[in-house]
Design a protein around this motif. Structure first.
Motif, mmCIF file in Angstrom:
data_model
loop_
_atom_site.group_PDB
_atom_site.id
_atom_site.type_symbol
_atom_site.label_atom_id
_atom_site.label_comp_id
_atom_site.label_asym_id
_atom_site.label_seq_id
_atom_site.Cartn_x
_atom_site.Cartn_y
_atom_site.Cartn_z
ATOM 1 N N SER A 231 0.837 -1.192 0.000
ATOM 2 C CA SER A 231 0.000 0.000 0.000
ATOM 3 C C SER A 231 0.877 1.249 0.000
ATOM 4 O O SER A 231 1.715 1.418 0.866
ATOM 5 C CB SER A 231 -0.912 -0.008 1.230
ATOM 6 O OG SER A 231 -1.624 1.185 1.297
ATOM 7 N N ASP B 278 0.172 11.769 0.521
ATOM 8 C CA ASP B 278 -0.090 12.950 1.334
ATOM 9 C C ASP B 278 -1.311 13.686 0.802
ATOM 10 O O ASP B 278 -1.574 13.694 -0.403
ATOM 11 C CB ASP B 278 1.112 13.900 1.315
ATOM 12 C CG ASP B 278 2.333 13.320 2.010
ATOM 13 O OD1 ASP B 278 2.160 12.536 2.971
ATOM 14 O OD2 ASP B 278 3.460 13.649 1.589
ATOM 15 N N GLU C 105 1.233 5.044 0.659
ATOM 16 C CA GLU C 105 0.611 6.155 1.361
ATOM 17 C C GLU C 105 0.799 7.434 0.552
ATOM 18 O O GLU C 105 1.863 7.666 -0.001
ATOM 19 C CB GLU C 105 1.233 6.329 2.748
ATOM 20 C CG GLU C 105 0.846 5.249 3.734
ATOM 21 C CD GLU C 105 -0.640 5.291 4.087
ATOM 22 O OE1 GLU C 105 -1.195 6.388 4.285
ATOM 23 O OE2 GLU C 105 -1.244 4.209 4.157
ATOM 24 N N ARG D 187 -5.748 11.141 -1.412
ATOM 25 C CA ARG D 187 -5.490 9.842 -0.765
ATOM 26 C C ARG D 187 -6.574 8.815 -1.077
ATOM 27 O O ARG D 187 -6.386 7.628 -0.827
ATOM 28 C CB ARG D 187 -5.389 10.041 0.748
ATOM 29 C CG ARG D 187 -4.278 11.017 1.144
ATOM 30 C CD ARG D 187 -4.396 11.440 2.586
ATOM 31 N NE ARG D 187 -5.657 12.157 2.785
ATOM 32 C CZ ARG D 187 -6.018 12.703 3.942
ATOM 33 N NH1 ARG D 187 -5.230 12.635 4.989
ATOM 34 N NH2 ARG D 187 -7.172 13.332 4.038
#
Length: 173
Positions: free
Chosen positions: A2, A6, A4, A157
Motif C-alpha cells: 500500500s 499525502d 501512502e 489519498r
C-alpha cells in the motif's frame, strides 16, 4: 503493498446564488466553507450573487481563468422557477460534464427527500482544469453533496481513484 499519499490542499471558491439571502444569512455557503477548510483545503474566494445568469457566469469565468483556483462550488439557483439559472450559467463553460455527479447526487438525495429529488438540477463539470460543482441552495443538499461525494473525490489519498490525481492531465490535447 500500500502506497501512502499525502493530502493535497486545493483552492476552492464558493458562490452562493440567492435573491433573498445576504452573506450574513448564508448557512449553505458557511457549511461549505467550514467543510472544505475543516479537511485542509483553502477558501480561494467567496461571493454571493443574485439569480442572474450573466453575473454568475462572469464570477465563475473569472475563477476558472485564475491559474490558482482549483475548484468552484456554487449553491443555489438550481430549481425550476423562472429565476433559477445557475446550471444554465455554468454548464456552458464546461469543457467536459461529470455526468455521474448529478446522477449520484439525485440517487443520494432520493434517500432523504424522495421523489422531490427529480426537481434537482445539480451538475458538475470541468473547465480550464477547474472542477465545477453546482449544488442546490439547501444546507441539507450541500451537506449531502460535500460529505458523500465531493470531499472524497477532492482527496488525493482516496483509492481507487479521485479527481485530484486527474488534475495534471485535464488540459491534455
Amino acid at each position: 503493498m500500500s502506497e501512502e499519499r499525502d493530502f493535497k490542499p486545493l483552492n476552492i471558491a464558493v458562490l452562493t446564488v440567492s435573491d433573498s439571502r445576504s452573506l450574513a444569512e448564508d448557512r449553505s455557503g458557511d457549511l461549505l466553507v467550514e467543510r472544505l477548510e475543516g479537511v485542509g483545503h483553502h477558501l480561494y474566494e467567496r461571493d454571493l450573487l443574485p439569480d442572474d445568469i450573466y453575473q454568475i457566469r462572469a464570477a465563475v469565468s473569472r475563477w476558472i481563468a485564475a491559474p490558482d483556483c482549483d475548484v468552484v462550488i456554487t449553491t443555489g439557483g438550481t430549481g425550476l422557477t423562472g429565476r433559477d439559472g445557475t446550471p444554465e450559467a455554468v454548464s456552458v463553460l464546461f469543457d467536459k460534464t461529470i455526468d455521474g455527479f448529478g446522477e449520484m447526487f439525485r440517487a443520494l438525495s432520493f434517500q432523504t427527500i424522495g421523489s422531490s429529488t427529480l426537481q434537482s438540477r445539480a451538475t458538475a463539470g470541468v473547465a480550464n482544469r477547474t472542477y465545477l460543482f453546482v449544488l442546490p441552495g439547501s444546507t441539507g443538499a450541500c451537506k449531502d453533496a460535500w460529505d458523500n461525494l465531493i470531499e472524497s473525490q477532492l482527496d488525493y489519498r482516496k483509492r481507487p481513484c479521485n479527481l485530484v490525481e486527474l488534475m495534471p492531465r485535464l488540459t491534455e490535447r
